[in-house]
Design a protein around this motif. Structure first.
Motif, PDB file in Angstrom:
ATOM      1  N   GLU A  69       6.644 -10.911   7.149  1.00 56.01           N
ATOM      2  CA  GLU A  69       6.624  -9.316   7.292  1.00 56.01           C
ATOM      3  C   GLU A  69       6.471  -8.414   6.067  1.00 56.01           C
ATOM      4  O   GLU A  69       6.087  -7.375   5.760  1.00 56.01           O
ATOM      5  N   GLU A  70       6.201  -8.772   4.659  1.00 51.83           N
ATOM      6  CA  GLU A  70       6.319  -8.747   3.304  1.00 51.83           C
ATOM      7  C   GLU A  70       4.402  -8.818   2.339  1.00 51.83           C
ATOM      8  O   GLU A  70       3.776  -7.743   3.105  1.00 51.83           O
ATOM      9  N   SER A  71       4.384 -10.069   3.489  1.00 51.08           N
ATOM     10  CA  SER A  71       2.897 -10.382   2.424  1.00 51.08           C
ATOM     11  C   SER A  71       1.625  -9.356   3.680  1.00 51.08           C
ATOM     12  O   SER A  71       0.127  -9.582   4.022  1.00 51.08           O
ATOM     13  N   GLY A  72       1.737  -9.864   5.485  1.00 49.50           N
ATOM     14  CA  GLY A  72       0.943 -10.054   6.020  1.00 49.50           C
ATOM     15  C   GLY A  72      -0.188 -11.053   6.493  1.00 49.50           C
ATOM     16  O   GLY A  72      -0.638 -11.473   7.433  1.00 49.50           O
ATOM     17  N   HIS A  73       0.842 -12.235   5.669  1.00 53.17           N
ATOM     18  CA  HIS A  73       0.043 -13.228   6.167  1.00 53.17           C
ATOM     19  C   HIS A  73       0.902 -14.325   7.294  1.00 53.17           C
ATOM     20  O   HIS A  73       1.842 -15.176   7.023  1.00 53.17           O
ATOM     21  N   PHE A  74       1.363 -13.660   8.808  1.00 55.09           N
ATOM     22  CA  PHE A  74       2.166 -14.166   9.955  1.00 55.09           C
ATOM     23  C   PHE A  74       1.389 -15.758   9.980  1.00 55.09           C
ATOM     24  O   PHE A  74       0.543 -15.791   9.992  1.00 55.09           O
ATOM     25  N   CYS A 101       0.396 -19.590   1.218  1.00 57.69           N
ATOM     26  CA  CYS A 101       2.274 -19.708  -0.122  1.00 57.69           C
ATOM     27  C   CYS A 101       2.288 -18.445  -0.933  1.00 57.69           C
ATOM     28  O   CYS A 101       1.473 -17.341  -1.355  1.00 57.69           O
ATOM     29  N   HIS A 102       3.230 -17.878  -1.221  1.00 55.81           N
ATOM     30  CA  HIS A 102       4.011 -16.699  -1.827  1.00 55.81           C
ATOM     31  C   HIS A 102       2.474 -15.952  -3.554  1.00 55.81           C
ATOM     32  O   HIS A 102       3.232 -15.343  -3.684  1.00 55.81           O
ATOM     33  N   THR A 103       2.483 -17.838  -3.464  1.00 56.55           N
ATOM     34  CA  THR A 103       1.177 -17.200  -4.941  1.00 56.55           C
ATOM     35  C   THR A 103      -0.465 -17.507  -3.954  1.00 56.55           C
ATOM     36  O   THR A 103      -0.629 -17.661  -5.648  1.00 56.55           O
ATOM     37  N   ILE A 131      -1.241  -8.737  -3.221  1.00 60.31           N
ATOM     38  CA  ILE A 131      -0.780  -9.318  -1.838  1.00 60.31           C
ATOM     39  C   ILE A 131       0.391  -7.902  -2.000  1.00 60.31           C
ATOM     40  O   ILE A 131       1.309  -7.696  -0.470  1.00 60.31           O
ATOM     41  N   TYR A 132       1.538  -7.908  -2.812  1.00 65.18           N
ATOM     42  CA  TYR A 132       3.032  -7.605  -2.886  1.00 65.18           C
ATOM     43  C   TYR A 132       2.863  -6.069  -3.818  1.00 65.18           C
ATOM     44  O   TYR A 132       3.918  -5.636  -3.407  1.00 65.18           O
ATOM     45  N   ALA A 133       1.609  -6.055  -3.326  1.00 67.13           N
ATOM     46  CA  ALA A 133       1.765  -4.647  -4.530  1.00 67.13           C
ATOM     47  C   ALA A 133       2.140  -3.302  -2.965  1.00 67.13           C
ATOM     48  O   ALA A 133       2.231  -3.431  -2.224  1.00 67.13           O
TER      49      ALA A 133
END
Length: 134
Positions: A69-74, A101-103, A131-133
């Motif tokens: 939902e935030e990263s686009g990495h569904f 991974c969020h990393t 990713i999270y900008a």
């Protein structure tokens, strides 16, 4: 003999813990690599089945968490399996953009024990700042 009762309702057949949760392992369908571990409750599992993308229960956020939902990495669901006891789920997924991974790595399981130290064994594929900008 299995403890999972295939004749029970599909949600009722599972063994939920005292908090109404069940562990879920996400495995990349093509490579077979385990990319993530998370928790699901009944609602997140129902939403996962309904929308076709992984939805987990975030213990830190204390809410449903639609992976990506935030990263686009569904995580697109290919299949959902339960173990013989019905107390663990295995989600076969297509990991969008190859980052779980969020990393910014392919898998959350990137630390490897070398001697008596945990060492990052996988490269960062994309800087989390990108990713999270917002």
């Amino acid at each position: 003999m299995s403890d999972l009762d295939p004749n029970a309702g599909w949600l009722d057949a599972l063994k939920w813990d005292e908090n109404g949760m069940i562990p879920a392992i996400a495995q990349e369908a093509r490579s077979g690599r385990v990319v993530m571990f998370a928790w699901m409750n009944r609602e997140s599992l129902q939403k996962t089945l309904a929308c076709g993308n992984a939805v987990y229960w975030s213990r830190t956020r204390q809410r449903l968490w639609h992976k990506g939902e935030e990263s686009g990495h569904f995580q697109k669901i290919i299949s959902i399996r339960a173990d013989c006891d019905g107390d663990v789920l295995l989600l076969s997924v297509e990991q969008v953009d190859g980052i779980a991974c969020h990393t910014g790595r392919e898998s959350c399981f990137f630390f490897e024990l070398q001697g008596e130290r945990w060492v990052p064994a996988d490269p960062v594929l994309k800087d989390p700042k990108e990713i999270y900008a917002k």
